[in-house]
Design a protein around this motif. Structure first.
Motif, PDB file in Angstrom:
ATOM      1  N   GLY A 194       0.782  -1.231   0.000  1.00  0.00           N
ATOM      2  CA  GLY A 194       0.000   0.000   0.000  1.00  0.00           C
ATOM      3  C   GLY A 194       0.815   1.282   0.000  1.00  0.00           C
ATOM      4  O   GLY A 194       0.259   2.376  -0.163  1.00  0.00           O
ATOM      5  N   THR A 195       2.150   1.158   0.162  1.00  0.00           N
ATOM      6  CA  THR A 195       2.989   2.371   0.150  1.00  0.00           C
ATOM      7  C   THR A 195       2.970   3.020  -1.236  1.00  0.00           C
ATOM      8  O   THR A 195       3.270   2.370  -2.234  1.00  0.00           O
ATOM      9  CB  THR A 195       4.454   2.024   0.494  1.00  0.00           C
ATOM     10  N   VAL A 196       2.600   4.292  -1.262  1.00  0.00           N
ATOM     11  CA  VAL A 196       2.624   5.039  -2.523  1.00  0.00           C
ATOM     12  C   VAL A 196       4.009   5.668  -2.664  1.00  0.00           C
ATOM     13  O   VAL A 196       4.317   6.670  -2.024  1.00  0.00           O
ATOM     14  CB  VAL A 196       1.524   6.125  -2.543  1.00  0.00           C
ATOM     15  N   ALA A 197       4.865   5.053  -3.481  1.00  0.00           N
ATOM     16  CA  ALA A 197       6.259   5.514  -3.591  1.00  0.00           C
ATOM     17  C   ALA A 197       6.398   6.600  -4.653  1.00  0.00           C
ATOM     18  O   ALA A 197       7.248   7.477  -4.543  1.00  0.00           O
ATOM     19  CB  ALA A 197       7.175   4.339  -3.902  1.00  0.00           C
ATOM     20  N   LEU A 198       5.584   6.520  -5.706  1.00  0.00           N
ATOM     21  CA  LEU A 198       5.575   7.555  -6.750  1.00  0.00           C
ATOM     22  C   LEU A 198       4.135   7.946  -7.007  1.00  0.00           C
ATOM     23  O   LEU A 198       3.254   7.079  -7.107  1.00  0.00           O
ATOM     24  CB  LEU A 198       6.202   7.041  -8.054  1.00  0.00           C
ATOM     25  N   GLY A 232      16.333  14.443  -3.168  1.00  0.00           N
ATOM     26  CA  GLY A 232      15.217  14.148  -2.283  1.00  0.00           C
ATOM     27  C   GLY A 232      15.688  13.422  -1.041  1.00  0.00           C
ATOM     28  O   GLY A 232      16.713  12.737  -1.076  1.00  0.00           O
ATOM     29  N   PRO A 233      14.956  13.558   0.054  1.00  0.00           N
ATOM     30  CA  PRO A 233      15.331  12.884   1.291  1.00  0.00           C
ATOM     31  C   PRO A 233      15.126  11.373   1.176  1.00  0.00           C
ATOM     32  O   PRO A 233      14.497  10.893   0.228  1.00  0.00           O
ATOM     33  CB  PRO A 233      14.374  13.481   2.322  1.00  0.00           C
ATOM     34  N   ASN A 234      15.640  10.626   2.141  1.00  0.00           N
ATOM     35  CA  ASN A 234      15.394   9.181   2.169  1.00  0.00           C
ATOM     36  C   ASN A 234      13.899   8.923   2.183  1.00  0.00           C
ATOM     37  O   ASN A 234      13.152   9.611   2.875  1.00  0.00           O
ATOM     38  CB  ASN A 234      16.032   8.551   3.410  1.00  0.00           C
ATOM     39  N   GLY A 235      13.486   7.950   1.394  1.00  0.00           N
ATOM     40  CA  GLY A 235      12.075   7.596   1.346  1.00  0.00           C
ATOM     41  C   GLY A 235      11.263   8.404   0.349  1.00  0.00           C
ATOM     42  O   GLY A 235      10.056   8.187   0.197  1.00  0.00           O
ATOM     43  N   ALA A 236      11.917   9.334  -0.366  1.00  0.00           N
ATOM     44  CA  ALA A 236      11.205  10.211  -1.307  1.00  0.00           C
ATOM     45  C   ALA A 236      10.647   9.450  -2.511  1.00  0.00           C
ATOM     46  O   ALA A 236       9.682   9.887  -3.137  1.00  0.00           O
ATOM     47  CB  ALA A 236      12.135  11.317  -1.792  1.00  0.00           C
ATOM     48  N   GLY A 237      11.295   8.327  -2.844  1.00  0.00           N
ATOM     49  CA  GLY A 237      10.877   7.578  -4.027  1.00  0.00           C
ATOM     50  C   GLY A 237      11.942   7.550  -5.122  1.00  0.00           C
ATOM     51  O   GLY A 237      11.693   7.061  -6.223  1.00  0.00           O
ATOM     52  N   LYS A 238      13.147   8.046  -4.810  1.00  0.00           N
ATOM     53  CA  LYS A 238      14.198   8.145  -5.829  1.00  0.00           C
ATOM     54  C   LYS A 238      14.578   6.779  -6.398  1.00  0.00           C
ATOM     55  O   LYS A 238      14.628   6.605  -7.609  1.00  0.00           O
ATOM     56  CB  LYS A 238      15.455   8.819  -5.233  1.00  0.00           C
ATOM     57  N   SER A 239      14.839   5.816  -5.504  1.00  0.00           N
ATOM     58  CA  SER A 239      15.258   4.498  -6.000  1.00  0.00           C
ATOM     59  C   SER A 239      14.137   3.823  -6.775  1.00  0.00           C
ATOM     60  O   SER A 239      14.388   3.140  -7.776  1.00  0.00           O
ATOM     61  CB  SER A 239      15.699   3.598  -4.847  1.00  0.00           C
ATOM     62  N   THR A 240      12.916   4.009  -6.328  1.00  0.00           N
ATOM     63  CA  THR A 240      11.775   3.451  -7.065  1.00  0.00           C
ATOM     64  C   THR A 240      11.732   4.043  -8.475  1.00  0.00           C
ATOM     65  O   THR A 240      11.568   3.307  -9.463  1.00  0.00           O
ATOM     66  CB  THR A 240      10.460   3.750  -6.321  1.00  0.00           C
ATOM     67  N   LEU A 241      11.933   5.356  -8.561  1.00  0.00           N
ATOM     68  CA  LEU A 241      11.927   6.009  -9.873  1.00  0.00           C
ATOM     69  C   LEU A 241      13.091   5.502 -10.737  1.00  0.00           C
ATOM     70  O   LEU A 241      12.901   5.193 -11.923  1.00  0.00           O
ATOM     71  CB  LEU A 241      12.008   7.537  -9.689  1.00  0.00           C
ATOM     72  N   MET A 242      14.275   5.377 -10.145  1.00  0.00           N
ATOM     73  CA  MET A 242      15.446   4.911 -10.909  1.00  0.00           C
ATOM     74  C   MET A 242      15.228   3.489 -11.420  1.00  0.00           C
ATOM     75  O   MET A 242      15.517   3.185 -12.568  1.00  0.00           O
ATOM     76  CB  MET A 242      16.717   4.967 -10.034  1.00  0.00           C
ATOM     77  N   ARG A 243      14.724   2.609 -10.547  1.00  0.00           N
ATOM     78  CA  ARG A 243      14.491   1.221 -10.965  1.00  0.00           C
ATOM     79  C   ARG A 243      13.415   1.139 -12.041  1.00  0.00           C
ATOM     80  O   ARG A 243      13.484   0.299 -12.932  1.00  0.00           O
ATOM     81  CB  ARG A 243      14.090   0.349  -9.768  1.00  0.00           C
ATOM     82  N   THR A 244      12.430   2.031 -11.944  1.00  0.00           N
ATOM     83  CA  THR A 244      11.354   2.023 -12.932  1.00  0.00           C
ATOM     84  C   THR A 244      11.883   2.483 -14.290  1.00  0.00           C
ATOM     85  O   THR A 244      11.595   1.867 -15.321  1.00  0.00           O
ATOM     86  CB  THR A 244      10.185   2.911 -12.467  1.00  0.00           C
TER      87      THR A 244
HETATM   88  P1  ADP Z   1      14.473   6.763  -1.794  1.00  0.00           P
HETATM   89  O1  ADP Z   1      15.304   6.082  -2.808  1.00  0.00           O
HETATM   90  O2  ADP Z   1      14.203   8.208  -2.123  1.00  0.00           O
HETATM   91  O3  ADP Z   1      14.991   6.604  -0.394  1.00  0.00           O
HETATM   92  P2  ADP Z   1      12.564   4.596  -2.207  1.00  0.00           P
HETATM   93  O4  ADP Z   1      12.125   4.597  -3.620  1.00  0.00           O
HETATM   94  O5  ADP Z   1      13.598   3.632  -1.782  1.00  0.00           O
HETATM   95  O6  ADP Z   1      13.016   6.097  -1.809  1.00  0.00           O
HETATM   96  O7  ADP Z   1      11.300   4.403  -1.258  1.00  0.00           O
HETATM   97  C1  ADP Z   1      10.098   5.151  -1.423  1.00  0.00           C
HETATM   98  C2  ADP Z   1       9.059   4.615  -0.448  1.00  0.00           C
HETATM   99  O8  ADP Z   1       8.687   3.289  -0.845  1.00  0.00           O
HETATM  100  C3  ADP Z   1       9.547   4.503   0.983  1.00  0.00           C
HETATM  101  O9  ADP Z   1       8.456   4.780   1.831  1.00  0.00           O
HETATM  102  C4  ADP Z   1       9.970   3.054   1.084  1.00  0.00           C
HETATM  103  O10 ADP Z   1       9.882   2.607   2.417  1.00  0.00           O
HETATM  104  C5  ADP Z   1       8.953   2.374   0.199  1.00  0.00           C
HETATM  105  N1  ADP Z   1       9.449   1.130  -0.431  1.00  0.00           N
HETATM  106  C6  ADP Z   1      10.578   0.977  -1.164  1.00  0.00           C
HETATM  107  N2  ADP Z   1      10.690  -0.282  -1.605  1.00  0.00           N
HETATM  108  C7  ADP Z   1       9.592  -0.945  -1.144  1.00  0.00           C
HETATM  109  C8  ADP Z   1       9.109  -2.292  -1.254  1.00  0.00           C
HETATM  110  N3  ADP Z   1       9.779  -3.203  -1.959  1.00  0.00           N
HETATM  111  N4  ADP Z   1       7.944  -2.600  -0.642  1.00  0.00           N
HETATM  112  C9  ADP Z   1       7.260  -1.678   0.045  1.00  0.00           C
HETATM  113  N5  ADP Z   1       7.649  -0.401   0.202  1.00  0.00           N
HETATM  114  C10 ADP Z   1       8.802  -0.033  -0.387  1.00  0.00           C
END
Ligand code: ADP
Ligand code: ADP
Length: 223
Positions: free
Chosen positions: A14-18, A34-46
């Protein structure tokens, strides 16, 4: 030009990352701050086509990244945040193997590519050493070397300076800057100075949304 439109990602828990991310990223260095948890890694992987978004589109030139991930991957260089290395393998052998995987099969071609990258990243002197013994800075430079195999036109580096000392950080950022303006280079970081020093354009991501985008001088002065 990389065109991201309406990109959203909700994880299974249910976490809305982007949340409706749209960005137009021209050639040259682009900072994603962006701060930790901003969604950067999610965006990069996408963008790297390693995970599918819940909604949205990604286009790079005439490539529809979500419909044609193989085409995108052929022109992508990616340095993930949790870059895994192969401890017992030398830098030379590892790059050589990765060049084969990228389709550079000729022995002479591979030699030229690997030697150029080892020199470019200042790892020539340690080319025969196991990556396991490398310092953080050397590992990140190795990470860039592997990302540059095959002359990608889109390069994504995710939090590359975390944990580096100031000297290694500068070395690493200079390497990125030297990649040049003909390639889209996206630098994801939580460090304002990484972006301010290096990127003509940037965006600020927080809570999965683009909060600001523009020139660092304008944005950082206003925050
Ligand atoms: P950043 O790279 O900016 O730190 P992330 O993209 O890693 O941000 O994370 C964005 C949000 O998604 C955070 O709240 C993180 O806890 C959550 N998140 C990341 N990966 C997962 C996952 N595999 N399952 C559930 N939540 C995730
Ligand atoms: P640190 O990040 O710890 O300051 P550096 O990456 O700046 O380390 O390395 C300093 C020098 O030490 C480099 O020029 C490199 O040649 C040498 N060095 C460090 N680790 C190794 C290693 N495992 N094998 C060979 N040389 C090394």
């Amino acid at each position: 030009m990389l065109e991201i439109a309406g990109l959203s990602h909700t994880y299974a828990n249910g976490t809305v990352a982007l949340n409706d991310v749209s960005l137009s990223i021209p050639r040259g260095m682009f900072g994603l701050l962006g701060p930790n948890g901003a969604g950067k890694s999610t965006l990069m992987r996408t963008i790297a086509t390693l995970q599918a978004p819940t909604a949205g589109t990604i286009r790079f030139g005439d490539i529809d990244a979500l419909a044609e991930p193989d085409r995108l991957r052929r022109t992508l260089g990616y340095l993930p945040q949790d870059f895994g290395v192969y401890p017992r393998v030398s830098a030379y052998a590892m790059l050589d193997q990765m060049a084969v995987l990228k389709g550079i099969t000729g022995r002479a071609d591979r030699k030229a590519v690997v030697e150029t990258l080892l020199n470019q990243t200042n790892l020539w002197a340690v080319r025969d050493k196991a990556i396991a013994g490398f310092s953080g800075g050397m590992r990140q430079r190795f990470g860039i070397a592997q990302a540059l195999i095959g002359n990608p036109e889109l390069i994504i580096v995710d939090e590359p300076t975390a944990g580096l000392d100031p000297e290694e950080r500068n070395r690493f950022l200079n390497l990125l800057a030297a990649i040049g303006d003909n390639v889209v280079v996206i630098l994801s970081t939580h460090i304002v100075d990484d972006v301010a020093d290096l990127c003509p354009l940037m965006a600020v991501l927080a809570n999965g949304r683009v909060q600001l985008q523009g020139k660092p001088a304008d944005l950082i002065a206003s925050t």
